[in-house]
Design an enzyme around this catalytic site. Structure first.
Site, short mmCIF file in Angstrom:
data_model
loop_
_atom_site.label_atom_id
_atom_site.label_comp_id
_atom_site.label_asym_id
_atom_site.label_seq_id
_atom_site.Cartn_x
_atom_site.Cartn_y
_atom_site.Cartn_z
N MET A 1 0.65 -1.05 -0.24
CA MET A 1 -0.27 0.20 -0.32
C MET A 1 0.72 1.30 0.25
SD MET A 1 -3.00 -0.56 0.08
CE MET A 1 -3.29 0.71 0.27
N ARG A 2 2.15 0.99 0.06
CA ARG A 2 3.22 2.79 0.38
C ARG A 2 3.08 2.84 -0.83
NH1 ARG A 2 7.31 3.95 3.55
NH2 ARG A 2 7.94 1.44 4.09
#
Ligand code: ZN
Length: 692
Positions: free
Chosen positions: A279-280
């Site tokens: 998700m970064r």
């Protein structure tokens, strides 16, 4: 902003505007996580970073604190503290640019705790390092792709925690360390470890302009800058002050910026279309888009912000394997944005099988885009044209793609059969660990055993200079044996500097793995060459993970050639390998002689890096005599070698085996190169080319 960019010393470098924007956005929102600058040699990457850091607004600090405490909220644990509470005296300091050299020691980065002084004088002495100097400023790593893993780990820890924690022999010091991480790298010298790559918030690609007029202007300005840096700085001081005001205003606006649901959906759709891990990417893209809105003086994130944010935040995150250069297909980006926008907020909860068009599998980083040299563009944000400049880096003249071209096959004589089209390598596998026997002293890596500052402690010795790591039991023992002790009845040991013992550590080093690959007609059967290339590719992948240098000698037809001089760029080796033409006779002796010359030259250049020669052949020499072969093998005496036996005929001739004996090398078949489960764990010393 275009005019400001033109006024800047390095205008004419494509990607300059992006770099400046990326740094400023990080100044606005520190949560973005830094900038990685990729570019070939000679694009003044470092100079640009240093120049741009000077444009960042100064920071208020507690006067005299080497840890740059914020007067509004001083670090309660500051080693130079305690400071007066909020509202104490403050002074403005230009943004610090702490530069971490790739060869730095751990102490240089984290600061050093003088344990000798703790032991002999009873006082704690901490010498702050670069992580202290960079706090609230910029930590800059040139050639960040060459940074040792150990330093990378320390850097990542500090970046993740915002704290530098130094401990030696149970004595510890901690201080705040939050910094804007900026790295520059030349991808030709090797890619970045994925975990570090992912840490960088944004990536910018810089390339020299191909326009002669622009190039001339760059040179003119550089000369003016070098002739009188002070005058040059004055010319741009006004811009610096204006930018500082703009950053401050954007910072104040940042908390008010609204990210509408539709915009967030668009961000996530784009990230998912580009096949990023975790998700970064979504988070960084969102933060960057918000910072962009604030920077532009808006309170709402627009599609334009998302487009620009994606161009900066995603190129290094959509990678599939280490041989795949980062880059972003701008057309795919437009499609993803459009698709996400068309699915309005009124789209019902059901997944909507009626959505038009087949589910796009997302941008395939396939062969049509092998070396994206992504022109993040002179086109400022908002130019949807993927490549407006036909002479741009992506254009037809694209000069920097020459490295991908097949090597000139100068060695093939006209009488030889023409080389067949290069066979594509088979899928790589996890390779068996090949090591150089003995214990080296080379650069840290993950292949062969080596004495050095890292690794597990194997003994103690009297240090030649200041001990790198103290061996405490040996030190106390030395003091106890030496005496004198405090008087009876206590008889305590008194420690003196002469008692200090240094820990000897054994870890692993990187090596030079030189491949000598037989590309002759006898090897040219297509399936076999596919398998051979797949095996070499697997060894290259392994070399990449073990921080080796690699080189490639090929031999076929009339002679041998150095297809790739020793480099840290495994990607370059993989490219050369894929395009390797095959056919013709087998000048095995010439191949070995060439390898010997390359190794001898490399020994002069980098004497501590030990070499491993990997000869990939079926051993069938059809050019040159047996005496030639024996002579060539003799020039390789003392070199750790491995022969990869590619013979596959039913009637085995055992020629590769004979070669292995000549070279005192271990011999493996292609199948045996594959590491079985657990195989890598057991090390078994052998005379040559130790195998684990
Ligand atoms: Zn302080």
């Amino acid at each position: 902003m275009a005019t400001a960019d033109n006024a800047y010393p390095f205008a004419g470098i494509v990607g300059m505007a992006d770099l400046k924007l990326a740094l400023l956005l990080n100044a606005v929102s520190s949560a973005i996580g830094g900038v990685l600058v990729r570019g070939e040699k000679g694009t003044a990457k470092s100079t640009m970073v240093r120049g741009l850091a000077a444009l960042l607004p100064p920071v208020p600090v507690v006067p005299g604190c080497p840890y740059s405490c914020d007067p509004a909220a001083p670090d309660p644990g500051c080693p130079a503290g305690p400071h007066a509470g909020a509202g104490a005296a403050a002074e403005l300091r230009p943004v610090a640019l702490a530069e971490l050299p790739v060869g730095a020691t751990e102490d240089r980065l984290t600061g050093s705790l003088d344990i000798e002084r703790v032991l002999t004088a009873g006082t704690t002495a901490f010498q702050p390092g670069l992580l202290a100097a960079a706090h609230r400023g910029v930590l800059y790593v040139d050639e960040v792709n060459l940074l040792h893993d150990h330093l990378v780990d320390l850097l990542l820890d500090a970046a993740a925690l915002g704290v530098n924690y130094v401990e030696r022999e149970g004595v510890s010091v901690r201080h705040a360390s939050r910094f804007l991480l900026v790295g520059t790298m030349n991808p030709e010298e090797g890619e970045l470890r994925p975990q570090l790559l992912d840490r960088f918030g944004l990536t910018v690609q810089v390339t020299a302009s191909h326009d002669p007029a622009e190039r001339a202007e760059v040179v003119r300005r550089r000369l003016a800058f070098e002739a009188d840096p002070a005058a040059f700085a004055r010319r741009f001081a006004g811009e610096g002050a204006a930018l500082a005001g703009q950053v401050a205003a954007a910072r104040a606006r940042l908390p008010r910026v609204d990210l509408p649901d539709a915009a967030l959906r668009q961000i996530c759709a784009v990230c998912s279309a580009f096949g990023v891990d975790g998700m970064r990417a979504d988070l960084v893209t969102a933060r960057t888009a918000i910072a962009l809105a604030a920077w532009s003086g808006r309170d709402v994130v627009t599609e334009e912000d998302i487009r620009t944010a994606a161009r900066l935040a995603l190129p290094h995150r959509r990678r599939r394997d280490p041989f795949d250069a980062p880059g972003l297909d701008e057309q795919a980006l437009e499609e993803a944005l459009r698709e996400a926008a068309s699915q309005g907020p009124d789209t019902p909860e059901d997944p909507g099988p009626d959505s038009p068009g087949p589910d796009s599998p997302g941008p395939d980083p396939g062969p049509e885009n092998p070396d994206p040299s992504n022109p993040n563009g002179p086109s400022g944000p908002g130019n949807p044209d993927p490549d407006p400049d036909p002479n741009g880096p992506g254009g037809p003249s694209g000069g920097q793609n020459t490295s991908a071209a097949p090597p000139a096959s100068s060695s093939s004589s006209a009488a030889e059969a023409p080389p067949s089209a290069p066979a594509a390598p088979a899928a790589p596998f996890r390779a068996r660990l090949l090591t150089v026997p003995g214990v080296g002293e080379g650069a840290p890596g993950r292949r062969s055993a080596a004495r050095g500052p890292f690794g597990r402690t194997v003994g103690a010795r009297v240090p030649q200079s200041r001990p790198f790591a103290l061996h405490l039991p040996a030190t106390v023992r030395a003091a106890a044996l030496r005496g004198p002790h405090t008087p009876e009845p206590a008889r305590r040991v008194i420690l003196a500097p002469a008692d200090l013992r240094e820990a000897m550590r054994e870890g692993r080093e990187g090596n030079l793995v030189l491949f000598a690959v037989d590309a002759s007609g006898s090897m040219a059967a297509r399936q076999r060459m596919r398998a051979v290339k797949g095996a070499v590719l697997s060894l290259l992948l392994d070399a990449y993970q073990r921080r080796d240098k690699v080189g490639l000698v090929t031999f076929r037809g009339a002679g041998a050639e150095l297809a790739l001089p020793p480099t840290s760029s495994v990607e370059a080796a993989a490219r050369r390998l894929a395009s390797l033409p095959t056919g013709g006779r087998t000048p095995l002796a010439a191949g070995l002689a060439k390898a010997a010359r390359v190794l001898a030259a490399e020994r002069l250049r980098d004497p501590r890096r030990r070499a491993l020669l990997v000869v990939v052949t079926d051993g069938r020499a059809t050019s040159g005599s047996d005496a030639d072969l024996a002579r060539a093998a003799a020039t390789l005496a003392g070199v750790a070698s491995v022969v990869v036996d590619c013979e596959s005929s039913v009637l085995r001739l055992g020629l590769a085996e004979r070669l292995a004996i000549l070279l005192a090398a271990d011999r493996f078949s292609l199948d045996e190169l594959e590491a079985g489960p657990g195989l890598a764990a057991v090390a078994r010393p052998r005379t040559r080319g130790r195998v684990a």
